[in-house]
Design a protein around this motif. Sequence first.
Motif, PDB file in Angstrom:
ATOM      1  N   THR A  13       0.464  -0.598   0.265  1.00 51.54           N
ATOM      2  CA  THR A  13      -0.266  -0.419   0.023  1.00 51.54           C
ATOM      3  C   THR A  13       1.051   1.083   0.104  1.00 51.54           C
ATOM      4  OG1 THR A  13      -0.242  -0.437   2.889  1.00 51.54           O
ATOM      5  CG2 THR A  13      -1.927  -0.834   1.463  1.00 51.54           C
ATOM      6  N   ALA A  15       2.858   3.999  -1.698  1.00 49.54           N
ATOM      7  CA  ALA A  15       2.922   4.529  -2.439  1.00 49.54           C
ATOM      8  C   ALA A  15       4.227   4.639  -2.456  1.00 49.54           C
ATOM      9  CB  ALA A  15       1.958   6.314  -2.644  1.00 49.54           C
ATOM     10  N   GLN A 229      -1.711   7.464 -16.248  1.00 52.11           N
ATOM     11  CA  GLN A 229      -1.837   6.046 -15.463  1.00 52.11           C
ATOM     12  C   GLN A 229      -1.561   4.692 -16.377  1.00 52.11           C
ATOM     13  OE1 GLN A 229      -2.254   5.473 -11.752  1.00 52.11           O
ATOM     14  NE2 GLN A 229      -2.976   3.627 -12.127  1.00 52.11           N
ATOM     15  N   THR A 272      -2.526 -10.507 -12.625  1.00 48.32           N
ATOM     16  CA  THR A 272      -3.246  -8.921 -12.435  1.00 48.32           C
ATOM     17  C   THR A 272      -2.010  -8.627 -12.187  1.00 48.32           C
ATOM     18  OG1 THR A 272      -4.385  -9.397 -10.876  1.00 48.32           O
ATOM     19  CG2 THR A 272      -5.488  -9.156 -12.647  1.00 48.32           C
ATOM     20  N   GLY A 275       0.288  -5.237  -6.453  1.00 52.55           N
ATOM     21  CA  GLY A 275       0.615  -4.190  -5.303  1.00 52.55           C
ATOM     22  C   GLY A 275       2.868  -4.195  -5.440  1.00 52.55           C
ATOM     23  N   ILE A 312       7.508  -4.976  -8.524  1.00 52.79           N
ATOM     24  CA  ILE A 312       5.763  -5.307  -8.885  1.00 52.79           C
ATOM     25  C   ILE A 312       5.304  -6.646  -9.242  1.00 52.79           C
ATOM     26  CG2 ILE A 312       3.937  -5.054 -11.066  1.00 52.79           C
ATOM     27  CD1 ILE A 312       6.205  -2.821 -12.058  1.00 52.79           C
ATOM     28  N   VAL A 353       1.059   2.400 -11.557  1.00 57.97           N
ATOM     29  CA  VAL A 353      -0.085   1.287 -11.862  1.00 57.97           C
ATOM     30  C   VAL A 353      -0.589   1.491 -10.648  1.00 57.97           C
ATOM     31  CG1 VAL A 353       1.800  -0.435 -13.433  1.00 57.97           C
ATOM     32  CG2 VAL A 353       1.796  -0.631 -11.212  1.00 57.97           C
ATOM     33  N   LYS A 354      -2.145   0.106 -10.226  1.00 58.26           N
ATOM     34  CA  LYS A 354      -2.153   0.044  -9.012  1.00 58.26           C
ATOM     35  C   LYS A 354      -2.750  -1.114  -9.466  1.00 58.26           C
ATOM     36  CE  LYS A 354      -4.173   4.583  -9.653  1.00 58.26           C
ATOM     37  NZ  LYS A 354      -5.747   5.422  -9.147  1.00 58.26           N
ATOM     38  N   PRO A 355      -2.993  -1.929  -7.917  1.00 57.23           N
ATOM     39  CA  PRO A 355      -3.642  -3.131  -7.492  1.00 57.23           C
ATOM     40  C   PRO A 355      -4.820  -3.558  -8.867  1.00 57.23           C
ATOM     41  CG  PRO A 355      -3.382  -2.353  -5.830  1.00 57.23           C
ATOM     42  CD  PRO A 355      -2.793  -1.101  -6.452  1.00 57.23           C
ATOM     43  N   VAL A 357      -4.414  -3.645 -11.957  1.00 51.59           N
ATOM     44  CA  VAL A 357      -3.527  -3.406 -13.534  1.00 51.59           C
ATOM     45  C   VAL A 357      -3.678  -4.949 -14.009  1.00 51.59           C
ATOM     46  CG1 VAL A 357      -2.372  -2.851 -14.999  1.00 51.59           C
ATOM     47  CG2 VAL A 357      -3.605  -1.357 -13.223  1.00 51.59           C
TER      48      VAL A 357
END
Length: 362
Positions: A13, A15, A229, A272, A275, A312, A353-355, A357
Motif C-alpha cells: 500500500t 505509494a 496511469q 494482474t 501491488g 511489481i 500502476v495500481k492493484p 491492472v
Amino acid sequence: MRLRPHHLALLLTVALPLAACGANDPSEGTKAGGNAPVASAQVRAAPGLFTHDQIEQAMPSAQPASASTTPAPASPNGQPAATPPDPAMIRLQVLLDRSSFSPGVIDGLHGENVRQAIAAYREAKALGTGDAVDAALIQSLATADAQPVMTEYVLTPADVGGPFSPSPAGEDLSVQAAQGTNFSTARERIAERFHMSEDLLQALNPSVDFARAGVAILIPALIDRPLPQVARIEVDKAEKAVKAYDAAGTLIAFYPATIGSGDNLSPSGNLTVVGVAPEPDYLYDPSRLTFGKGERVIVPAGPNNPVGSVWIDLSRDTYGIHGTPDPSKIGKTASHGCVRLTNWDAEQLAAAVKPGVPVRFV
C-alpha cells in the motif's frame, strides 16, 4: 527473478515515488537527479570522446537501427576491436529515454534494444512499421522534446561518498546478504543515475576521478516525466519487451526486458498487478523454487539486490516485474521466470500502476 520479496505484504500500500532507489529529488521537476549549475570555481574535466555540441548536432543515419554502419576495426592482436560509441546514437537514445520508449542503457551503440524501441515508437506515433531512423522519426522526437540532450553536472559529496558494497560475485547470496547491495563504486552509481553505461560515462569524461566531488562532468540531460496511469501491461516474451497502455489503448511506454528462460519459463496468459514494493528485500527460499542451491537467506534492499530497486507483484505466487543489479544485460540474458527491467524503467512503470491492472503474457 521469480520470488516474492520479503515483507512484501507490508509494502503493497506504499505509494512509490518515481525515484524509489533514493536518488535526490529532481531540480525544478525537470532534470533527473537535480543537476547542479556549474560555477567557475568548480573543476571542469578535460574534453572526452565527444563534446556537448558534437552530440547535440549529430544526425542519426537514415537506415534501420539494426544495420551496422561500419565494421569494427581490428586491434593490434588481430581481434575485432570494440565498436566505438556513435554521437548520433547517444542523441537518439537520450530522446527515446525521455519519450518513455526506452533503449535500455544509453551506451551510444546500435543494438537490438534500440531497434525495438524505435519500432515501438514509430508504431505508436503512426510513423509506419519497421525500425528505420529517418527524417520523420527524428522530427517527431525533436518536436516532442526540443531541450538539449546533454548537460553538465557537478559531482556532489553524496555522489561520491558511499556507502559502497563489493560487486556481487557468484550465486552465493549469503555473501551478498552479509556484504550489502549498494553500488560498488561512485562511477557505477553515477552511470545508473543518468541511465548510461559506465564505459560511455568514462569515455565522455576520461580524466575524471569519480570519487572526487566538485568536478563538472558531461551526462545525458534526463527529464523526470512520469507516465499517465497505466491501464494494462503486455509482456511480449518473443520480443523481450514490456509495453504499457493507457485506458484508450494507446501505447504509452516500451521497455526492453529479460524474460524467463528454457528451464524457468515465464507465465502465459492473463495475470494482474497485486501491488508494488519499493526497495524490497529479497528472500531466497530453495524450498519454493526450482533453481539454485544453498540455504534460505534474506538479501537486504539496495540497487544491486537481485530484484533491483522495485518489485511489481503479480497474481501468480513468486512472480513479478522488477529491477536489476546489471542494467547492461537487460534483453541479453535469461531470468528465472520473472520480468526484469532496468531499475529506472521498473521505477517509472511501478509509479503508474495500481492493484488490479491486467498483465498479459504473449
